[in-house]
Design an enzyme around this catalytic site. Sequence first.
Site, PDB file in Angstrom:
ATOM      1  N   ARG A  65      17.772 -45.610  42.091  1.00 17.27           N
ATOM      2  CA  ARG A  65      16.382 -45.899  41.723  1.00 17.27           C
ATOM      3  C   ARG A  65      15.531 -45.251  42.805  1.00 17.27           C
ATOM      4  NH1 ARG A  65      18.996 -50.506  39.193  1.00 17.27           N
ATOM      5  NH2 ARG A  65      18.440 -50.276  37.008  1.00 17.27           N
ATOM      6  N   THR A 113      22.418 -46.938  28.653  1.00 14.98           N
ATOM      7  CA  THR A 113      22.204 -48.276  29.195  1.00 14.98           C
ATOM      8  C   THR A 113      22.999 -49.276  28.361  1.00 14.98           C
ATOM      9  OG1 THR A 113      20.583 -50.081  29.343  1.00 14.98           O
ATOM     10  CG2 THR A 113      19.982 -48.264  27.932  1.00 14.98           C
ATOM     11  N   ASP A 129      18.554 -51.443  24.617  1.00 15.25           N
ATOM     12  CA  ASP A 129      17.156 -51.870  24.564  1.00 15.25           C
ATOM     13  C   ASP A 129      16.173 -50.710  24.429  1.00 15.25           C
ATOM     14  OD1 ASP A 129      17.592 -50.813  27.055  1.00 15.25           O
ATOM     15  OD2 ASP A 129      16.654 -52.439  28.172  1.00 15.25           O
ATOM     16  N   ARG A 149      18.024 -59.032  30.023  1.00 19.13           N
ATOM     17  CA  ARG A 149      16.856 -59.733  30.566  1.00 19.13           C
ATOM     18  C   ARG A 149      15.764 -59.897  29.523  1.00 19.13           C
ATOM     19  NH1 ARG A 149      16.259 -56.417  35.313  1.00 19.13           N
ATOM     20  NH2 ARG A 149      18.308 -56.862  36.136  1.00 19.13           N
ATOM     21  N   ASP A 181      22.362 -52.254  27.704  1.00 18.97           N
ATOM     22  CA  ASP A 181      21.554 -53.295  27.050  1.00 18.97           C
ATOM     23  C   ASP A 181      21.147 -52.999  25.604  1.00 18.97           C
ATOM     24  OD1 ASP A 181      21.564 -54.974  29.232  1.00 18.97           O
ATOM     25  OD2 ASP A 181      19.835 -54.004  30.159  1.00 18.97           O
ATOM     26  N   ASP A 206      14.758 -46.772  29.901  1.00 22.27           N
ATOM     27  CA  ASP A 206      13.334 -46.487  29.662  1.00 22.27           C
ATOM     28  C   ASP A 206      12.570 -46.123  30.931  1.00 22.27           C
ATOM     29  OD1 ASP A 206      13.491 -49.073  30.565  1.00 22.27           O
ATOM     30  OD2 ASP A 206      12.015 -49.889  29.159  1.00 22.27           O
ATOM     31  N   GLY A 251      20.231 -47.832  35.888  1.00 21.06           N
ATOM     32  CA  GLY A 251      21.519 -48.540  35.840  1.00 21.06           C
ATOM     33  C   GLY A 251      22.608 -47.664  35.241  1.00 21.06           C
TER      34      GLY A 251
HETATM   35  P1  ADP Z   1      16.373 -47.456  33.777  1.00 16.61           P
HETATM   36  O1  ADP Z   1      16.211 -45.989  33.576  1.00 16.61           O
HETATM   37  O2  ADP Z   1      17.799 -47.891  33.643  1.00 16.61           O
HETATM   38  O3  ADP Z   1      15.396 -48.253  32.926  1.00 16.61           O
HETATM   39  P2  ADP Z   1      14.679 -47.942  36.132  1.00 16.61           P
HETATM   40  O4  ADP Z   1      13.646 -48.681  35.361  1.00 16.61           O
HETATM   41  O5  ADP Z   1      15.096 -48.513  37.432  1.00 16.61           O
HETATM   42  O6  ADP Z   1      16.048 -47.785  35.308  1.00 16.61           O
HETATM   43  O7  ADP Z   1      14.165 -46.456  36.332  1.00 16.61           O
HETATM   44  C1  ADP Z   1      14.950 -45.500  36.983  1.00 16.61           C
HETATM   45  C2  ADP Z   1      14.075 -44.567  37.785  1.00 16.61           C
HETATM   46  O8  ADP Z   1      13.146 -43.908  36.913  1.00 16.61           O
HETATM   47  C3  ADP Z   1      13.175 -45.241  38.811  1.00 16.61           C
HETATM   48  O9  ADP Z   1      13.838 -45.508  40.018  1.00 16.61           O
HETATM   49  C4  ADP Z   1      12.094 -44.210  39.002  1.00 16.61           C
HETATM   50  O10 ADP Z   1      12.512 -43.169  39.856  1.00 16.61           O
HETATM   51  C5  ADP Z   1      11.928 -43.655  37.602  1.00 16.61           C
HETATM   52  N1  ADP Z   1      10.818 -44.377  36.959  1.00 16.61           N
HETATM   53  C6  ADP Z   1      10.807 -45.648  36.517  1.00 16.61           C
HETATM   54  N2  ADP Z   1       9.595 -46.003  36.048  1.00 16.61           N
HETATM   55  C7  ADP Z   1       8.798 -44.921  36.202  1.00 16.61           C
HETATM   56  C8  ADP Z   1       7.411 -44.644  35.910  1.00 16.61           C
HETATM   57  N3  ADP Z   1       6.599 -45.554  35.382  1.00 16.61           N
HETATM   58  N4  ADP Z   1       6.957 -43.411  36.211  1.00 16.61           N
HETATM   59  C9  ADP Z   1       7.758 -42.474  36.744  1.00 16.61           C
HETATM   60  N5  ADP Z   1       9.047 -42.675  37.052  1.00 16.61           N
HETATM   61  C10 ADP Z   1       9.590 -43.874  36.783  1.00 16.61           C
END
Ligand code: ADP
Length: 319
Positions: free
Chosen positions: A72, A125, A129, A171, A127, A103, A11
């Site tokens: 993503r 982010t 969080d 969330r 949030d 995260d 995000g």
């Molecule tokens: P944020 O970083 O804001 O928490 P996401 O959870 O959507 O957003 O994660 C962003 C990107 O990070 C994902 O689209 C993916 O490419 C990568 N990612 C997320 N989770 C994992 C994971 N468990 N292992 C490897 N890459 C991940």
Amino acid sequence: MKTIGVLTSGGDAPGMNAAIRAVVRTAIFKGMKVYGIRRGYNGLINGDIREMDLKSVGEILHRGGTILNTARSEIFKTEEGLKKAVTVINVFGIEGLVVIGGDGSFRGARDLSALGVPTVGIPGTIDNDIPCTDYTIGFDTAVNTVLDAINKIRDTVSSHERTNIIEVMGRRHGDIAIYTGLAGGAEGILIPEMPLDIDNLCRRIIEGRNRGKSSSIIILAEGAGKALELEKIIEQKTGMETRATVLGYIQRGGSPTAADIILASRMGYHAVELLEKNIGNRVVCIRDNKITDCDINEALSMESRFDKELFELAQILSI
Ligand code: ADP
């Protein structure tokens, strides 16, 4: 380390551009070459990469969103996608990476570090969080955006002597609701960390009205319930006209506040300092107003924190 890369992932958050600028300018100041990777981890896989110079990050401090775009990437989570990303990193001669995101993005950063690409995460982010840091980039801006909305809504709510439920982002984490509830003098704050006690909330609204309050504002974190459902329940239980407002994406946008720009600048600088020393698998954080860093695995396994004192203070002061 002579060549590094920077990307934004997950995000978007206001202040990400200030972090990119800090990474690029610090790297150049230290004599490094720096590549900007577009569209998060997808850009690594697709080779959507260009060299950044001093000017490429000019006039972006005040802009929300991220000039590198974000995305993503499901494919990056697969073994094949991850290997492809490492191949592209090697083709460009990138020796270390800065990942600005939440995260989920840090999980990707951990995987890259494990495959020999030192990667440093910067928490971006709205949030707030990420438990290893007191604040994430974008949180302060989002809080100020919501506060502005609360104050505007308060004008009309008090003119009509209504109750208004304002649904904000969060969330799994209620910091936006707690901070804006306290700063906006909300009569009620509903967050995922605390069980929803609707009767207690309605009693507070009725008692407030009986003492002469002309309006009630309830801040609801999205993870604690749905504003449109609560609207009906509160109206039924209090007999007061109740409206719901879902703020949605306006909370993500806008010019970053000075606090976010400064935080992002400090974190960006620190991330490059770590890579310069060949240190990866770290998340940059701020604790007690000092910039520091911690192990990514540690950061990912830390329990979510919740400022109960601040939450209770808001409740006491909003009587
Ligand atoms: P944020 O970083 O804001 O928490 P996401 O959870 O959507 O957003 O994660 C962003 C990107 O990070 C994902 O689209 C993916 O490419 C990568 N990612 C997320 N989770 C994992 C994971 N468990 N292992 C490897 N890459 C991940």
